[in-house]
Design an enzyme around this catalytic site. Sequence first.
Site, PDB file in Angstrom:
ATOM      1  CD  GLU A  31     -73.202  10.394 -24.083  1.00  0.00           C
ATOM      2  OE1 GLU A  31     -73.192  10.422 -22.972  1.00  0.00           O
ATOM      3  OE2 GLU A  31     -72.078  10.515 -24.887  1.00  0.00           O
ATOM      4  CG  PHE A  53     -62.420   2.784 -29.656  1.00  0.00           C
ATOM      5  CD1 PHE A  53     -62.387   2.527 -28.366  1.00  0.00           C
ATOM      6  CD2 PHE A  53     -62.660   4.133 -30.024  1.00  0.00           C
ATOM      7  CE1 PHE A  53     -62.219   3.534 -27.381  1.00  0.00           C
ATOM      8  CE2 PHE A  53     -62.658   5.326 -28.878  1.00  0.00           C
ATOM      9  CZ  PHE A  53     -62.631   4.987 -27.586  1.00  0.00           C
ATOM     10  CD  GLN A  54     -66.136   6.020 -28.201  1.00  0.00           C
ATOM     11  OE1 GLN A  54     -66.111   6.550 -29.043  1.00  0.00           O
ATOM     12  NE2 GLN A  54     -66.023   6.611 -26.789  1.00  0.00           N
ATOM     13  CE  LYS A 111     -64.730   9.536 -38.016  1.00  0.00           C
ATOM     14  NZ  LYS A 111     -63.437   9.532 -37.339  1.00  0.00           N
ATOM     15  CG  MET A 132     -93.209   6.679  -4.214  1.00  0.00           C
ATOM     16  SD  MET A 132     -94.530   7.090  -3.330  1.00  0.00           S
ATOM     17  CE  MET A 132     -95.339   8.398  -4.450  1.00  0.00           C
TER      18      MET A 132
END
Lengths: 184, 570
Positions: free
Chosen positions: B47, B109-110, B159, B477
């Site tokens: 993502e 959940f999630q 949802k 760097m």
Amino acid sequence: MLQIISVHLENKPGALLRVTGLLSARGYNIESLTVARTLDPELSRMTIVCDIEDRLRAQVIKQMNKLVNVLQATDLTDAPAVNRELLLLRVRSPQESRTAVLKEAEIFGARVVDSSVDGFALEVTGDPEKLDEFIGVMRSYGEIEVSRSGVVGVSLEGKKLKLQPPVLTRAAAKLEEVDGVLNG
Amino acid sequence: MNGAQILLECLVREEVDCFFGYPGGVTLPLYDALYDHPIKHVLVRHEENACFAAEGYARATGKVGVCCATSGPGATNLVTGLVDSMMDSIPIVAITGQVSTKLIGSDAFQEADTFGITRACTKHNYLVKTLAELPKIVHEAFYIASSGRPGPVLIDIPKDVFQATGHYTPVDTIHLPGYKVFTEGHAGQIRRAAQMIWEAERPFVYAGGGVIASGADGELRELVEMVDMPAVCTLMGLGALPSNHPNFVSMPGMHGSYAANMGISNCDLLIALGVRFDDRVTGRLAAFAPNARVIHVDIDPAEIAKNRIPDIPIVGDVKRVLQKLNRNLGEMKGEHGSRNTAPRAAWRQQVRDWAKEHPYDKSRSETEIKPQHLISEIDRLSAGEAIVTTDVGQHQMWTAQLVRFNHPRLWINSGGLGAMGFGLPAAIGAQFARPDKLVFAIVGDGGFQMSIPELGTIASNGLPIKIIVMNNGHLGMVRQWQELFYNNRLSSVRLDCFPDAEKLAGAYGFKGRTIEKPSELADALDIAIKEPGPYLLNVKVTQFENVYPMVPSGGAINEMVLGPPVPVAV
């Protein structure tokens, strides 16, 4: 030095957090904060007291004004404004000092909101310094417990709140353009 | 229609043709609606890269980039990209799924508090609670993301809102009473600015990302040519003035050119356009443009006087302001234009002399490929026309120094945030936005290993991106700073394992190669760009090369270190 900032904002979930988040992100501690609905139930007014470095004060207010939910953030610190705070105080006072406590309360314009054999509950409003003094005086009579509302302020300048007018969505703007071409 | 279909209808109305994302449990209704929908969904492999790819798309086009993730881990993975687009003012709309409204707050959940987590890393964000408010919110999000100072806006959609059924009623107007966009600029201030410009003997333009965001490159060019004055473009502003323009003086700042930094330090008028006086540009602020009066044009009032108090502040869109400024300058030219002709000509010559005295290091070696050699070769092939993306670090600085950009929106890098792993996914977004363009993703061996999974996205979409790994076996760097400021105690900067490029690319079904001899370089790059598909070229370069010039942290920008210390014979 403590700053007083008045924020006029939309009464929406998360709006408060956006304003306070600007302060916490910079490590500033909020001394007091009050917020409530205005005459228009879709708007709230918030008064924040916070210790912000002088150099960064204007910057913080600009950042607040940038928030989508904020209609206007104003610095009341040095502006013509009235700032008041409400204090609820419980003082335990022995029988012999009850009259004296009530006398002091009267001097400060405090109201008795509860009275019991142990003492009084008092309500007083005023600018924060006056409340500090009142607390000092009451402490001399016995054990006290206080709850302060935090400052609420109102600017005395008649600044008109500038609201942004509605704009067209992309699709609507396009339709209007086509319409303009078709109908001259 | 259900909420998911209504969301897609809103995206169509916002002219979204593709977006980048990764599905999950709570976004199932959305992905079901996408199944037979004309909007293209690009399945990335992580993502974070969905947001970076959306940024690549937005940076290459100026349109709003869209990305999508599921609730919980999907949403938290977007955070780096959101901060990145916030720092660089890139218009992004991020859509995240959320657990159903009745489950919010139950540690479902999630579940994650996406609205809370992303508050500080978006320009604005929303939690949609009912289907009825969804269309209004989506259109507001696009408006906020793309107007004023652009930035990311996140919409968190539970949802059950995706699943709820209703009708789409077109939304025609957006009403945000507190959202102020200042575009026009104060006419009186603009007039004063014009006067100040003609009065100046040593005027200097400092142009940044705001010029590109507002599409003011034409106006910038007109300004620079009318007054005939030198101009620098910041890291975010490269391409705002073509690199081959005679008045262009490269990039200022920590690794900027000698001429750019000397120009800023010695000018008597600094015309700052769409810039934020970033610490990597200014060095020690008190010593930045110490002799100059400053005109600062920016659309964001909070940028004015944040780091430098200007003599003339102008809040407005750079394009609109420059149109008016140029008109004013034109009107005054007859009266004032010839006033300082001689000192201005001497000043231009001075800046050109500085540029000639200390050009960027482009040295080559017989035995090994120097990083500057690699970048110069890419510049030769690009000739100012290719899209070039990078991560952050040495390769980014050498690219910014040595690659020319004839147009805006060709140079795509993670400027403010400095996010490793940005270049490759950003190239994906840029290539989708501009299928006609040659796209180079120049990445270090460190950043590349953060974004290897996206080779899958590149392969499965057949994107002809040319991935050039500048492989010095180190986090270059950080190593440079350890060498210069930490007694060369190289701590956790050695990357001693790198995959075989040919095998790695081969595993994804495209071509790759590793080279290390200077003699192979030109041919290898030619082969890479002639390849119709993607190509992974791993270029082993000098391991211990440092980027110069360098302004040590906290130093004034005219106190540059121009090169490595010369060894002293004992």
